[in-house]
Scaffold this active site. Structure first.
Site, PDB file in Angstrom:
ATOM      1  N   TYR A 141      -4.454   5.273   6.833  1.00 45.29           N
ATOM      2  CA  TYR A 141      -5.451   6.115   7.478  1.00 45.29           C
ATOM      3  C   TYR A 141      -6.364   5.336   8.421  1.00 45.29           C
ATOM      4  O   TYR A 141      -6.879   5.909   9.378  1.00 45.29           O
ATOM      5  CB  TYR A 141      -6.341   6.790   6.424  1.00 45.29           C
ATOM      6  CG  TYR A 141      -5.771   8.044   5.817  1.00 45.29           C
ATOM      7  CD1 TYR A 141      -4.618   7.992   5.050  1.00 45.29           C
ATOM      8  CD2 TYR A 141      -6.395   9.264   5.994  1.00 45.29           C
ATOM      9  CE1 TYR A 141      -4.106   9.133   4.468  1.00 45.29           C
ATOM     10  CE2 TYR A 141      -5.894  10.411   5.413  1.00 45.29           C
ATOM     11  CZ  TYR A 141      -4.747  10.338   4.651  1.00 45.29           C
ATOM     12  OH  TYR A 141      -4.246  11.475   4.078  1.00 45.29           O
ATOM     13  N   LYS A 189       4.509   1.041  -4.271  1.00 46.16           N
ATOM     14  CA  LYS A 189       5.927   0.984  -3.873  1.00 46.16           C
ATOM     15  C   LYS A 189       6.286  -0.504  -3.775  1.00 46.16           C
ATOM     16  O   LYS A 189       6.737  -0.996  -2.726  1.00 46.16           O
ATOM     17  CB  LYS A 189       6.110   1.745  -2.552  1.00 46.16           C
ATOM     18  CG  LYS A 189       7.547   1.933  -2.120  1.00 46.16           C
ATOM     19  CD  LYS A 189       8.340   2.920  -2.973  1.00 46.16           C
ATOM     20  CE  LYS A 189       9.788   2.964  -2.520  1.00 46.16           C
ATOM     21  NZ  LYS A 189      10.651   3.742  -3.445  1.00 46.16           N
ATOM     22  N   ASP A 221       7.584   7.203  -5.960  1.00 46.46           N
ATOM     23  CA  ASP A 221       8.609   8.246  -6.028  1.00 46.46           C
ATOM     24  C   ASP A 221       8.839   8.694  -7.474  1.00 46.46           C
ATOM     25  O   ASP A 221       8.895   9.887  -7.776  1.00 46.46           O
ATOM     26  CB  ASP A 221       9.927   7.790  -5.353  1.00 46.46           C
ATOM     27  CG  ASP A 221      10.407   6.416  -5.784  1.00 46.46           C
ATOM     28  OD1 ASP A 221       9.662   5.711  -6.500  1.00 46.46           O
ATOM     29  OD2 ASP A 221      11.534   6.025  -5.402  1.00 46.46           O
ATOM     30  N   ASP A 245      -3.266  11.032  -1.461  1.00 49.44           N
ATOM     31  CA  ASP A 245      -3.338  12.311  -0.745  1.00 49.44           C
ATOM     32  C   ASP A 245      -2.177  13.203  -1.186  1.00 49.44           C
ATOM     33  O   ASP A 245      -2.358  14.372  -1.521  1.00 49.44           O
ATOM     34  CB  ASP A 245      -3.269  12.043   0.769  1.00 49.44           C
ATOM     35  CG  ASP A 245      -3.311  13.334   1.579  1.00 49.44           C
ATOM     36  OD1 ASP A 245      -4.159  14.190   1.268  1.00 49.44           O
ATOM     37  OD2 ASP A 245      -2.486  13.480   2.493  1.00 49.44           O
ATOM     38  N   ASP A 249      -2.222  16.600  -4.122  1.00 55.37           N
ATOM     39  CA  ASP A 249      -1.760  17.965  -3.806  1.00 55.37           C
ATOM     40  C   ASP A 249      -0.652  18.386  -4.778  1.00 55.37           C
ATOM     41  O   ASP A 249      -0.617  19.525  -5.244  1.00 55.37           O
ATOM     42  CB  ASP A 249      -1.197  18.049  -2.371  1.00 55.37           C
ATOM     43  CG  ASP A 249      -2.242  18.508  -1.362  1.00 55.37           C
ATOM     44  OD1 ASP A 249      -3.428  18.151  -1.534  1.00 55.37           O
ATOM     45  OD2 ASP A 249      -1.863  19.213  -0.398  1.00 55.37           O
TER      46      ASP A 249
END
Ligand code: IPM
Ligand code: MG
Length: 369
Positions: A141, A189, A221, A245, A249
């Site tokens: 970001y 990751k 993942d 983020d 959700d």
């Protein structure tokens, strides 16, 4: 106690949902002899239309000069073709950076009354209570270089973290885990990205200072899958900006609706409170918006900025009660099951407000005995 709250309602359903949250704060104030003074300022698309900037100087000044900032949502379809740094969302990102909060707390709780709203089976979600700690000021970001070379056909963003940035957010995650079920799942990751290897080794180092908290690591993942399969196995989930983020959700599915999720951003000069959902321009003005995410965000403000834990719990209890009574905004409508009453944003806000008044009245009556 007196608190100055900058209210940034923003776009779409932002004004409708923050209006209900504001009312909840005002009523807590009246009942307890605190006072919340609200200063309303434009941000996002509204601010672009009025002042040509998604974060006008006066808005930023007011925010920095307050005890807490309560934000609705930003964004709208008419801005979709603007470059990233001119869009309503850029105003929010600049605000986050200026306020300096780096730890974004996003609780995802399965309310028992909503167990048939989630597409997940009740036996999977029952009792799930996850706190995401999303790093909010680093990673893709904010890090440089970043660019979009239109002629060359190349887009570039950088996932960069320093050790210090990881240490400070990790400490908050471990500290909060100590007050909960004492488990941190750090998500990265690290099988592919160097930045994640730094993340993992730094979090492991910080964990040594919190011997009472169990730490495990998951790849993002795999975590995305485990969240849906076994949400009850999670307590605190610590992760970087973009992973947080996305996963927060996803975790809305556990709750039943994105409209239920609150957030608080702490660690900086002024704490920032915003529901996780967006501006939902398609339902703005229809009375369909769910104000509970914003109301639960107000509860987080009571907890983390006003130091009114008991009142924060009262708001959360009031929300639980209206849901148990079967009140539902459109997003929470059940596909099966009976006893639901579809209500508007205002009606839902009012119902919470009434329950809250009763809870606080009763508490005060008990005190008086
Ligand atoms: C969120 C939102 C924001 C983000 C957008 C509106 C910039 O999706 O708060 O989750 O990506 O952080
Ligand atoms: Mg998001």
């Amino acid at each position: 106690m007196k608190m100055k709250v900058t209210l940034l309602a923003g776009d779409g359903i932002g004004p409708e949902v923050t209006r209900e949250a504001k009312q909840v704060l005002e009523s807590v104030g009246q009942l307890n002899g605190h006072s919340f003074e609200f200063v309303e300022m434009p941000i996002g698309g509204v601010a672009i239309r009025q002042h040509g900037s998604p974060l006008p100087a006066q808005t930023l000044e007011a925010a920095l000069d307050s005890d807490a900032v309560l934000l609705g949502a930003v964004g709208g379809n008419e801005f979709n073709s603007l470059p990233a740094d001119k869009r309503p969302e850029a105003g929010l990102l600049q605000l986050r950076q200026a306020l300096g909060g780096y730890a974004n707390l996003r609780p995802s709780v399965a309310y028992s009354a909503l167990s048939d709203t989630s597409p997940l089976r009740p036996e999977v979600t029952d009792g799930a209570d996850i706190l995401f700690v999303r790093e909010l000021l680093g990673g893709l970001y904010f890090a440089h270089p970043r660019s979009w070379d239109r002629e060359g056909g190349v887009g570039l963003n950088t996932m960069r973290y320093t050790r210090d940035e990881v240490v400070r957010v990790a400490r908050i995650a471990f500290h909060l885990a100590q007050k909960r079920r004492k488990k941190v799942t750090s998500v990265d990751k690290a099988n592919v990205l160097e930045v994640s290897q730094l993340w993992r080794s730094t979090v492991t180092e910080v964990a040594a200072q919190y011997p009472d908290v169990a730490l495990d690591h998951q790849y993002v993942d795999a975590c995305a899958m485990h969240l849906m399969n076994t949400p009850r196995n999670f307590d605190v989930v610590l992760t970087e900006n973009l992973f947080g983020d996305i996963l927060s959700d996803e975790a809305a599915v556990i709750t039943g609706s994105l409209g239920m999720l609150p957030s608080a951003t702490i660690g900086g000069k002024v704490n920032l409170y915003e529901p996780v959902h967006g501006s939902a321009p398609d339902i703005a003005g229809t009375g369909k918006a769910n104000p509970l995410g914003a109301i639960l965000t107000a509860a987080m403000l009571l907890r983390h900025s006003a130091n009114l834990e008991q009142d924060a719990v009262a708001v959360e209890t009031a929300v639980g009660r209206v849901l148990a009574r079967g009140l539902r905004t459109a997003d929470l409508a059940r596909t099966r099951g009976l006893n639901q009453q579809i209500v508007t944003t205002r009606e839902m806000g009012r119902a919470v407000f009434e329950e809250l008044n009763e809870i606080i009245d009763r508490r005060q009556a008990l005190h008086a005995v």
